[in-house]
Design a protein around this motif. Structure first.
Motif, PDB file in Angstrom:
ATOM      1  N   PRO A 150       1.126  -1.736   0.195  1.00 10.28           N
ATOM      2  CA  PRO A 150       0.377   0.170  -0.016  1.00 10.28           C
ATOM      3  C   PRO A 150       0.893   1.561   0.174  1.00 10.28           C
ATOM      4  N   GLY A 151       1.370   1.337   0.507  1.00  6.57           N
ATOM      5  CA  GLY A 151       2.854   2.218   0.801  1.00  6.57           C
ATOM      6  C   GLY A 151       3.471   2.833  -0.575  1.00  6.57           C
ATOM      7  N   LEU A 152       3.822   1.715  -1.184  1.00  8.83           N
ATOM      8  CA  LEU A 152       4.156   1.294  -2.665  1.00  8.83           C
ATOM      9  C   LEU A 152       3.114   2.161  -3.744  1.00  8.83           C
ATOM     10  N   ALA A 153       1.928   1.936  -3.662  1.00  8.12           N
ATOM     11  CA  ALA A 153       0.975   2.228  -4.763  1.00  8.12           C
ATOM     12  C   ALA A 153       0.839   3.554  -4.110  1.00  8.12           C
ATOM     13  N   VAL A 154       0.750   4.182  -2.964  1.00 11.65           N
ATOM     14  CA  VAL A 154       0.539   5.636  -2.524  1.00 11.65           C
ATOM     15  C   VAL A 154       1.549   6.320  -2.725  1.00 11.65           C
ATOM     16  N   LEU A 155       2.334   5.951  -3.601  1.00  9.67           N
ATOM     17  CA  LEU A 155       3.681   6.607  -3.605  1.00  9.67           C
ATOM     18  C   LEU A 155       3.999   6.984  -5.320  1.00  9.67           C
ATOM     19  N   GLY A 156       3.082   5.733  -5.937  1.00  5.95           N
ATOM     20  CA  GLY A 156       2.748   5.716  -7.747  1.00  5.95           C
ATOM     21  C   GLY A 156       2.500   6.538  -7.210  1.00  5.95           C
ATOM     22  N   PHE A 157       1.058   6.494  -7.491  1.00  9.69           N
ATOM     23  CA  PHE A 157      -0.034   7.464  -7.327  1.00  9.69           C
ATOM     24  C   PHE A 157       0.061   9.147  -7.167  1.00  9.69           C
ATOM     25  N   ALA A 158       1.098   9.780  -6.200  1.00  8.64           N
ATOM     26  CA  ALA A 158       1.352  10.257  -6.223  1.00  8.64           C
ATOM     27  C   ALA A 158       2.630  11.319  -7.023  1.00  8.64           C
ATOM     28  N   TYR A 159       3.605  10.026  -7.404  1.00  8.42           N
ATOM     29  CA  TYR A 159       4.445  10.099  -8.646  1.00  8.42           C
ATOM     30  C   TYR A 159       3.648  10.568 -10.205  1.00  8.42           C
ATOM     31  N   VAL A 160       2.486  10.007 -10.013  1.00 12.60           N
ATOM     32  CA  VAL A 160       1.607  10.185 -11.513  1.00 12.60           C
ATOM     33  C   VAL A 160       0.937  11.372 -10.960  1.00 12.60           C
ATOM     34  N   ILE A 161       0.235  11.925 -10.519  1.00 17.04           N
ATOM     35  CA  ILE A 161      -0.015  13.411 -10.131  1.00 17.04           C
ATOM     36  C   ILE A 161       0.667  14.837  -9.846  1.00 17.04           C
TER      37      ILE A 161
END
Length: 88
Positions: free
Chosen positions: A23-34
């Motif tokens: 979940p932490g990696l998913a949030v970081l990936g989402f933040a990067y895309v945004i």
């Protein structure tokens, strides 16, 4: 028999990967895309900055809405929340 070998662990602790790392990696990936979408919004949507800003906003609203809904399920419909992610 002492009973310890036959007793079951009734407390379930999810693996660290599923509970924290993924979940932490998913949030970081989402933040990067945004962040990338925001920085490059002049290229998105054919150069229409307003449309790009609205679409980025909708993605963020959907993400936050999903988090709020998950918290609501956890508090009010815990049995449904427990089934999230299960494919059984």
């Amino acid at each position: 028999m002492g009973g310890t070998a036959l007793s079951r662990n009734t407390r379930f602790e999810p693996p660290v990967w599923k509970a924290l790392v993924a979940p932490g990696l998913a949030v970081l990936g989402f933040a990067y895309v945004i962040a990338q979408a925001t920085l490059n919004k002049n290229v998105m949507m054919g150069g229409n900055a307003t449309l790009a800003t609205v679409s980025i906003g909708l993605v963020v609203v959907a993400f936050v809405g999903g988090l709020v809904y998950a918290r609501w399920l956890h508090a009010r419909r815990h049995e449904v929340w427990l089934r999230i992610g299960n494919q059984d």
